[in-house]
Design a protein around this motif. Structure first.
Motif, PDB file in Angstrom:
ATOM      1  N   ARG A 232       2.336   8.202   9.619  1.00 27.56           N
ATOM      2  CA  ARG A 232       3.510   9.086   9.570  1.00 27.56           C
ATOM      3  C   ARG A 232       4.806   8.289   9.678  1.00 27.56           C
ATOM      4  O   ARG A 232       5.801   8.612   9.027  1.00 27.56           O
ATOM      5  N   MET A 233       4.788   7.265  10.518  1.00 21.10           N
ATOM      6  CA  MET A 233       5.982   6.447  10.722  1.00 21.10           C
ATOM      7  C   MET A 233       6.433   5.803   9.416  1.00 21.10           C
ATOM      8  O   MET A 233       7.598   5.894   9.013  1.00 21.10           O
ATOM      9  N   VAL A 234       5.511   5.154   8.712  1.00 22.55           N
ATOM     10  CA  VAL A 234       5.902   4.441   7.499  1.00 22.55           C
ATOM     11  C   VAL A 234       6.238   5.405   6.371  1.00 22.55           C
ATOM     12  O   VAL A 234       7.133   5.140   5.558  1.00 22.55           O
ATOM     13  N   TYR A 235       5.560   6.550   6.328  1.00 21.38           N
ATOM     14  CA  TYR A 235       5.799   7.520   5.257  1.00 21.38           C
ATOM     15  C   TYR A 235       7.178   8.158   5.395  1.00 21.38           C
ATOM     16  O   TYR A 235       7.851   8.442   4.400  1.00 21.38           O
ATOM     17  N   MET A 252      11.450  11.241  -2.460  1.00 19.70           N
ATOM     18  CA  MET A 252      10.740  11.261  -3.733  1.00 19.70           C
ATOM     19  C   MET A 252      10.198   9.881  -4.100  1.00 19.70           C
ATOM     20  O   MET A 252       9.063   9.739  -4.580  1.00 19.70           O
ATOM     21  N   LEU A 253      10.983   8.862  -3.840  1.00 15.39           N
ATOM     22  CA  LEU A 253      10.588   7.495  -4.178  1.00 15.39           C
ATOM     23  C   LEU A 253       9.473   7.005  -3.267  1.00 15.39           C
ATOM     24  O   LEU A 253       8.505   6.376  -3.723  1.00 15.39           O
ATOM     25  N   ARG A 254       9.590   7.296  -1.980  1.00 16.04           N
ATOM     26  CA  ARG A 254       8.557   6.882  -1.033  1.00 16.04           C
ATOM     27  C   ARG A 254       7.225   7.559  -1.334  1.00 16.04           C
ATOM     28  O   ARG A 254       6.157   6.934  -1.270  1.00 16.04           O
ATOM     29  N   ARG A 255       7.291   8.821  -1.693  1.00 16.47           N
ATOM     30  CA  ARG A 255       6.069   9.547  -2.007  1.00 16.47           C
ATOM     31  C   ARG A 255       5.428   9.019  -3.287  1.00 16.47           C
ATOM     32  O   ARG A 255       4.199   8.918  -3.384  1.00 16.47           O
ATOM     33  N   ALA A 256       6.233   8.651  -4.265  1.00 16.51           N
ATOM     34  CA  ALA A 256       5.707   8.096  -5.513  1.00 16.51           C
ATOM     35  C   ALA A 256       4.969   6.783  -5.255  1.00 16.51           C
ATOM     36  O   ALA A 256       3.890   6.539  -5.819  1.00 16.51           O
ATOM     37  N   LEU A 257       5.518   5.935  -4.415  1.00 14.94           N
ATOM     38  CA  LEU A 257       4.884   4.659  -4.089  1.00 14.94           C
ATOM     39  C   LEU A 257       3.543   4.882  -3.389  1.00 14.94           C
ATOM     40  O   LEU A 257       2.522   4.274  -3.744  1.00 14.94           O
ATOM     41  N   PHE A 258       3.541   5.748  -2.390  1.00 16.61           N
ATOM     42  CA  PHE A 258       2.332   6.012  -1.609  1.00 16.61           C
ATOM     43  C   PHE A 258       1.246   6.635  -2.490  1.00 16.61           C
ATOM     44  O   PHE A 258       0.091   6.199  -2.490  1.00 16.61           O
ATOM     45  N   ASN A 259       1.637   7.639  -3.279  1.00 14.85           N
ATOM     46  CA  ASN A 259       0.659   8.349  -4.090  1.00 14.85           C
ATOM     47  C   ASN A 259       0.161   7.518  -5.265  1.00 14.85           C
ATOM     48  O   ASN A 259      -0.962   7.725  -5.740  1.00 14.85           O
ATOM     49  N   TYR A 260       0.980   6.578  -5.753  1.00 12.04           N
ATOM     50  CA  TYR A 260       0.506   5.730  -6.850  1.00 12.04           C
ATOM     51  C   TYR A 260      -0.612   4.808  -6.382  1.00 12.04           C
ATOM     52  O   TYR A 260      -1.587   4.583  -7.112  1.00 12.04           O
ATOM     53  N   VAL A 261      -0.507   4.293  -5.172  1.00  9.45           N
ATOM     54  CA  VAL A 261      -1.592   3.471  -4.621  1.00  9.45           C
ATOM     55  C   VAL A 261      -2.869   4.288  -4.547  1.00  9.45           C
ATOM     56  O   VAL A 261      -3.948   3.835  -4.964  1.00  9.45           O
ATOM     57  N   HIS A 262      -2.773   5.503  -4.046  1.00  4.32           N
ATOM     58  CA  HIS A 262      -3.954   6.359  -3.971  1.00  4.32           C
ATOM     59  C   HIS A 262      -4.479   6.701  -5.360  1.00  4.32           C
ATOM     60  O   HIS A 262      -5.691   6.770  -5.569  1.00  4.32           O
ATOM     61  N   CYS A 263      -3.585   6.896  -6.295  1.00  5.60           N
ATOM     62  CA  CYS A 263      -3.988   7.183  -7.673  1.00  5.60           C
ATOM     63  C   CYS A 263      -4.807   6.029  -8.253  1.00  5.60           C
ATOM     64  O   CYS A 263      -5.798   6.249  -8.959  1.00  5.60           O
ATOM     65  N   MET A 264      -4.417   4.800  -7.959  1.00  4.47           N
ATOM     66  CA  MET A 264      -5.154   3.632  -8.449  1.00  4.47           C
ATOM     67  C   MET A 264      -6.586   3.620  -7.923  1.00  4.47           C
ATOM     68  O   MET A 264      -7.484   3.065  -8.556  1.00  4.47           O
ATOM     69  N   HIS A 313      16.305  -7.262   0.625  1.00  6.21           N
ATOM     70  CA  HIS A 313      14.980  -7.758   1.009  1.00  6.21           C
ATOM     71  C   HIS A 313      14.309  -6.799   1.992  1.00  6.21           C
ATOM     72  O   HIS A 313      13.103  -6.540   1.893  1.00  6.21           O
ATOM     73  N   SER A 314      15.056  -6.265   2.939  1.00  4.73           N
ATOM     74  CA  SER A 314      14.473  -5.339   3.916  1.00  4.73           C
ATOM     75  C   SER A 314      13.900  -4.102   3.226  1.00  4.73           C
ATOM     76  O   SER A 314      12.896  -3.539   3.679  1.00  4.73           O
ATOM     77  N   GLU A 315      14.513  -3.686   2.125  1.00  6.35           N
ATOM     78  CA  GLU A 315      14.007  -2.530   1.383  1.00  6.35           C
ATOM     79  C   GLU A 315      12.697  -2.865   0.679  1.00  6.35           C
ATOM     80  O   GLU A 315      11.794  -2.032   0.580  1.00  6.35           O
ATOM     81  N   LYS A 316      12.590  -4.112   0.195  1.00  3.95           N
ATOM     82  CA  LYS A 316      11.337  -4.522  -0.441  1.00  3.95           C
ATOM     83  C   LYS A 316      10.222  -4.702   0.595  1.00  3.95           C
ATOM     84  O   LYS A 316       9.055  -4.434   0.315  1.00  3.95           O
ATOM     85  N   VAL A 317      10.585  -5.129   1.787  1.00  3.38           N
ATOM     86  CA  VAL A 317       9.610  -5.184   2.879  1.00  3.38           C
ATOM     87  C   VAL A 317       9.127  -3.774   3.198  1.00  3.38           C
ATOM     88  O   VAL A 317       7.941  -3.549   3.455  1.00  3.38           O
ATOM     89  N   HIS A 318      10.055  -2.816   3.175  1.00  2.26           N
ATOM     90  CA  HIS A 318       9.692  -1.416   3.381  1.00  2.26           C
ATOM     91  C   HIS A 318       8.682  -0.973   2.326  1.00  2.26           C
ATOM     92  O   HIS A 318       7.698  -0.268   2.620  1.00  2.26           O
ATOM     93  N   VAL A 319       8.894  -1.366   1.080  1.00  2.00           N
ATOM     94  CA  VAL A 319       7.934  -1.062   0.010  1.00  2.00           C
ATOM     95  C   VAL A 319       6.569  -1.631   0.372  1.00  2.00           C
ATOM     96  O   VAL A 319       5.536  -0.949   0.261  1.00  2.00           O
ATOM     97  N   ASN A 320       6.530  -2.873   0.833  1.00  2.00           N
ATOM     98  CA  ASN A 320       5.257  -3.503   1.184  1.00  2.00           C
ATOM     99  C   ASN A 320       4.562  -2.790   2.342  1.00  2.00           C
ATOM    100  O   ASN A 320       3.330  -2.722   2.396  1.00  2.00           O
TER     101      ASN A 320
END
Length: 344
Positions: A232-235, A252-264, A313-320
């Motif tokens: 929940r924290m990271v989402y 919307m962007l955070r959900r797309a990233l999370f759901n794309y991993v699950h989609c894979m 860079h901190s935003e890309k770390v957030h993506v990771n």
């Protein structure tokens, strides 16, 4: 991770609990599994609590590998240096300086690889797509049939996302291979290319919230609460910024990233429109996501630099962090569903 202190606290709590606190597995077993990560055999008489503890450890360290490689913490092979390795740098900065984020937040602006105007237009285009998708969602929602079609399309295309464009940068590490018994053991796509009917894991049939959480908490006390807090924290983690823009809703962007991993991994959410994934995640980002989550050892600096060039860079770390937790949850869902079926 120290760039996102709230998440770091949650991460350290759960990792400490897995490795040091009371649990089904003896302490030496926990560290052995953590080191090996790819354990394929074990004692035949493991109890269910021990099995769940082992599954949680494996999922945790598989996902952590994605973060380590994706954030450039692991040195890249470099035959031109004396020891054969060099620390991955983000633009002109060494990874050893990344803890001091103030020095690198605008590093992408000084990159010689891309023009500033191109980066700015890329950012503006992404924000425009987000606004347009939000307006379309408010005007008219897609039908269930259309959302299903979009998921199947995205799932099929994810199998075709490869890292061939970067293969010239991937070097075999001979001095590590001596410790590997099965060099071919690794990630396999959940379905073969060209198959007409690809398997789908419907999240509504087995969710973390309604099924996985209760099972893991029953067999391995309290770890479910710690994992749930971390997911929940990271989402929900947001600073309402995108590069130089403030007061931005990034849900919307955070959900797309999370759901794309699950989609894979073939996991589908019936209430999510996967057309958003295709609109928000450019191809270079999809290549990066698949590499980091499925083949982390192949991740290169060029991949890291190739997407969202204007972002901090901190935003890309957030993506990771999002990719890491989505990867872990996907693995847990499959493993815990299998255990649930065994129990019934």
């Amino acid at each position: 991770m120290s760039l996102h202190t709230q998440y770091l606290e949650s991460f350290l709590r759960s990792q400490f609990y897995m490795l040091r606190m009371d649990g089904p597995l003896p302490l030496p077993y926990r560290h052995y599994i953590a080191i090996m990560k790819l354990v394929k055999t074990g004692e035949n008489n493991w109890s269910l609590p021990e099995l769940v503890h082992a599954v949680v450890l494996l999922a945790h360290y598989h996902a952590l590998a994605s973060f380590v490689f994706g954030s450039g913490i692991n040195p890249e092979r470099d035959l031109n240096t004396s020891n054969g390795y060099r620390l991955i740098s983000v633009n002109s900065f060494c990874v050893c300086d990344l803890a001091n984020d103030n020095n690198i937040e605008n590093a992408s602006l000084t990159s010689n690889n891309f023009g500033i105007s191109d980066s700015l237009s890329e950012l503006e285009a992404l924000m425009n797509r987000m606004r347009r998708l939000q307006e379309e969602k408010e005007d008219e929602e897609a039908s269930q049939e259309e959302m299903n079609t979009r998921f199947e399309k995205e799932k099929t295309e994810s199998l075709l996302v490869v890292t061939e464009a970067f293969d010239d940068e991937i070097l075999s590490i001979a001095d590590v291979s001596r410790y590997i018994e099965d060099p071919g053991f690794g990630y396999k796509d959940f379905a073969r290319r060209g198959e007409e009917h690809l398997p789908t894991f419907r999240a509504q049939d087995y969710t973390w919230e309604n099924h996985g959480f209760s099972l893991v908490n029953r067999l391995y006390s309290d770890i479910g609460h710690l994992l749930d807090e971390k997911f929940r924290m990271v989402y929900n983690l947001t600073y309402n910024t995108m590069a130089t823009h403030e007061d931005v809703d990034t849900t919307m962007l955070r959900r797309a990233l999370f759901n794309y991993v699950h989609c894979m991994f073939g996991i589908r959410y019936d209430d999510y429109d996967y057309g958003e994934v295709n609109q928000l995640l450019e191809r270079s980002l999809k290549v990066y996501i698949k590499t980091v989550t499925c083949y982390p050892e192949r991740t290169t600096k060029r991949m890291y630099d190739s997407y969202w060039r204007q972002f901090k860079h901190s935003e890309k770390v957030h993506v990771n962090l999002l990719l890491m937790e989505a990867r872990m949850q996907a693995e847990l869902l499959y493993a815990l569903r299998a255990i649930t079926r065994h129990l019934t």
